[in-house]
Design a protein around this motif. Structure first.
Motif, mmCIF file in Angstrom:
data_model
loop_
_atom_site.group_PDB
_atom_site.id
_atom_site.type_symbol
_atom_site.label_atom_id
_atom_site.label_comp_id
_atom_site.label_asym_id
_atom_site.label_seq_id
_atom_site.Cartn_x
_atom_site.Cartn_y
_atom_site.Cartn_z
ATOM 1 N N HIS A 60 0.670 -1.217 0.032
ATOM 2 C CA HIS A 60 0.239 -0.026 0.023
ATOM 3 C C HIS A 60 0.867 1.407 0.039
ATOM 4 N N ASN A 61 2.090 1.186 -0.026
ATOM 5 C CA ASN A 61 2.987 2.286 -0.084
ATOM 6 C C ASN A 61 3.383 2.686 -1.223
ATOM 7 N N VAL A 62 2.192 3.367 -1.946
ATOM 8 C CA VAL A 62 2.174 3.731 -3.267
ATOM 9 C C VAL A 62 2.320 5.225 -3.544
ATOM 10 N N ASP A 63 2.689 5.344 -5.102
ATOM 11 C CA ASP A 63 2.905 6.861 -5.426
ATOM 12 C C ASP A 63 1.650 6.906 -6.357
ATOM 13 N N TYR A 64 0.520 7.784 -6.076
ATOM 14 C CA TYR A 64 -0.552 8.036 -6.700
ATOM 15 C C TYR A 64 -0.498 9.294 -7.639
ATOM 16 N N GLY A 65 0.616 9.926 -7.719
ATOM 17 C CA GLY A 65 1.009 11.204 -8.427
ATOM 18 C C GLY A 65 1.912 11.860 -7.283
ATOM 19 N N ALA A 66 1.904 11.081 -6.113
ATOM 20 C CA ALA A 66 2.960 11.883 -4.982
ATOM 21 C C ALA A 66 3.027 10.510 -4.161
ATOM 22 N N PRO A 67 4.108 10.389 -3.763
ATOM 23 C CA PRO A 67 4.172 9.301 -2.478
ATOM 24 C C PRO A 67 3.381 9.600 -1.204
ATOM 25 N N ILE A 68 2.649 8.478 -0.965
ATOM 26 C CA ILE A 68 1.735 8.435 0.145
ATOM 27 C C ILE A 68 2.574 8.740 1.495
ATOM 28 N N GLU A 69 3.849 8.336 1.226
ATOM 29 C CA GLU A 69 4.765 8.447 2.448
ATOM 30 C C GLU A 69 5.113 10.026 2.711
ATOM 31 N N THR A 70 4.813 10.683 1.502
ATOM 32 C CA THR A 70 5.252 12.098 1.778
ATOM 33 C C THR A 70 4.110 12.690 2.825
ATOM 34 N N MET A 71 2.864 12.569 2.433
ATOM 35 C CA MET A 71 1.887 12.899 3.107
ATOM 36 C C MET A 71 1.788 12.438 4.538
ATOM 37 N N ILE A 72 2.175 11.246 4.822
ATOM 38 C CA ILE A 72 2.310 10.916 6.284
ATOM 39 C C ILE A 72 3.416 11.758 6.970
ATOM 40 N N SER A 73 4.665 11.832 6.157
ATOM 41 C CA SER A 73 5.731 12.591 6.898
ATOM 42 C C SER A 73 5.323 13.993 7.086
ATOM 43 N N LEU A 74 4.504 14.794 6.359
ATOM 44 C CA LEU A 74 4.110 16.231 6.404
ATOM 45 C C LEU A 74 3.482 16.292 7.846
ATOM 46 N N ALA A 75 2.652 15.161 8.498
ATOM 47 C CA ALA A 75 2.239 15.299 9.753
ATOM 48 C C ALA A 75 3.145 14.986 10.940
ATOM 49 N N GLY A 76 4.448 14.780 10.425
ATOM 50 C CA GLY A 76 5.316 14.675 11.560
ATOM 51 C C GLY A 76 5.545 13.059 11.918
ATOM 52 N N ALA A 77 4.764 12.272 11.340
ATOM 53 C CA ALA A 77 4.928 10.711 11.699
ATOM 54 C C ALA A 77 5.928 10.350 10.736
ATOM 55 N N GLU A 78 6.229 8.951 10.983
ATOM 56 C CA GLU A 78 7.081 7.912 10.381
ATOM 57 C C GLU A 78 6.192 6.781 9.932
#
Length: 357
Positions: free
Chosen positions: A103-121
């Motif tokens: 589920h760690n996908v890039d849908y046009g942007a990495p979903i991991e980036t959106m998680i990191s923006l929240a301060g999460a890992e």
């Protein structure tokens, strides 16, 4: 600017959806009047929650923003200092988000980036070809703030636990369960399946560019606190609020049935007679009510390979975008839902020119 033909789907790179007159008129009304924005956000959230059958909801400027705000809220909860100083304190609080590798996908942007923006890992579990609910449970620690499940065609579909199986793990371990269902139909079908759910307002709902975060309390209240902080970069204009509400009011009334989808695609079935080309109706792999026309291209018999055809269609006098995720495997798909009047003629003429004898 050149007109583009969208035979790919509700894609951000093409503006996602076209807007109905009803939505445009609502946006015009919103844009021409003043409102107390805090009240507009609160009242619209209640209306959106009604459509989603959830306890509460909030509008965001994108589904990506909804993911970020949801996780930021789960990290800070009601701690006002943490809300105001999110990235200074996040590492000191529960801030690990469990995400299956598939589920760690890039849908046009990495979903991991959106998680990191929240301060999460991100804490990945499973493998590229599958996962089990037990692996998720084993990964839970005192640092776990949420489990994120991505309901999308972008994700690995086989050998993966269902939403229900992952939900049970979260319930048993008292971990908030967040579902990213950005492009999914049936927005009222997730209320009992997770704590928080994310939708795009501009894909299946066919509203203006925006997102929805819906779900249970107190999780929505946690996220709302971030509107004046990290959420300031994600704020939503009044015209967008009115446009989304109009789209939700009409949601489901103009849905293209499978039968109509097939009728539209039947106009392109003649590609079957082109050298090296065969066609087949294909159902959506993630179970959505969508059928597409798949063109199988035999590079030894056709004038172009599938990859060459994709490039030629995009660079033609009128750019034509197909669903080309598997072009390297020798086939592309045509999605009927975003096609406008006259688009099938443009597609037929261009492909016949490129692949005809």
């Amino acid at each position: 600017m050149k007109k583009a033909v969208n035979a790919s789907g509700r894609m951000t790179i093409l503006g996602v959806s076209t807007l109905s007159n009803q939505v445009v008129e609502a946006m015009s009304y919103g844009g021409k009047h003043y409102f107390e924005m805090a009240d507009l956000y609160e009242q619209s959230g209640k209306m959106i929650a009604g459509y989603c059958r959830t306890e509460d909801a909030m509008i965001t400027n994108s589904a990506s923003a909804a993911i970020t705000l949801a996780i930021a809220g789960l990290i800070t909860k009601e701690n006002r200092y943490a809300v105001e100083h999110l990235h200074k304190v996040a590492s000191e609080r529960k801030s690990e988000v469990i995400l299956m590798k598939g589920h760690n996908v890039d849908y046009g942007a990495p979903i991991e980036t959106m998680i990191s923006l929240a301060g999460a890992e991100v804490k990945e579990v499973g493998y590229a070809n599958g996962c089990r609910a037990s692996l998720i449970e084993q990964a839970i620690t005192e640092r776990t703030v949420a489990v994120l499940f991505v309901q999308s065609h972008h994700c690995v579909q086989k050998n993966m636990p269902t939403i229900s199986e992952v939900q049970q793990v979260c319930i048993q371990n008292q971990i908030p369960f967040l579902v990213d269902a950005a492009a999914e139909d049936g927005i009222d079908q997730f209320a009992d399946r997770c704590d928080l759910v994310v939708f795009s307002g501009s894909k299946a709902i066919e509203g203006p560019s925006c997102g929805i975060l819906a779900g249970k309390e107190p999780f929505l209240s946690y996220a709302k606190q971030h509107r004046s902080f990290i959420g300031r970069a994600m704020k939503v204009g009044k015209e967008t609020v009115f446009g989304l509400l109009a789209a939700l009011e009409a949601y489901g009334t103009n849905t293209m049935s499978i039968e109509i989808q097939r009728d539209v695609l039947q106009e392109l079935h003649s590609f079957d007679s082109l050298p090296g080309v065969s066609v087949q109706f294909i159902d959506d792999p993630s179970g959505r009510p969508i059928t597409r026309l798949r063109l199988f291209i035999n590079p030894t018999k056709a004038k172009l390979s599938a990859l060459e055809l994709v490039d030629a269609l995009k660079t033609g006098p009128i750019p034509i975008y197909t669903r080309d995720y598997h072009a390297n495997e020798g086939h592309i798909d045509l999605d009927p839902r975003p096609l406008l009047h006259g688009d099938t003629d443009i597609i037929r003429d261009r492909i016949n020119t490129l692949l005809g004898e």
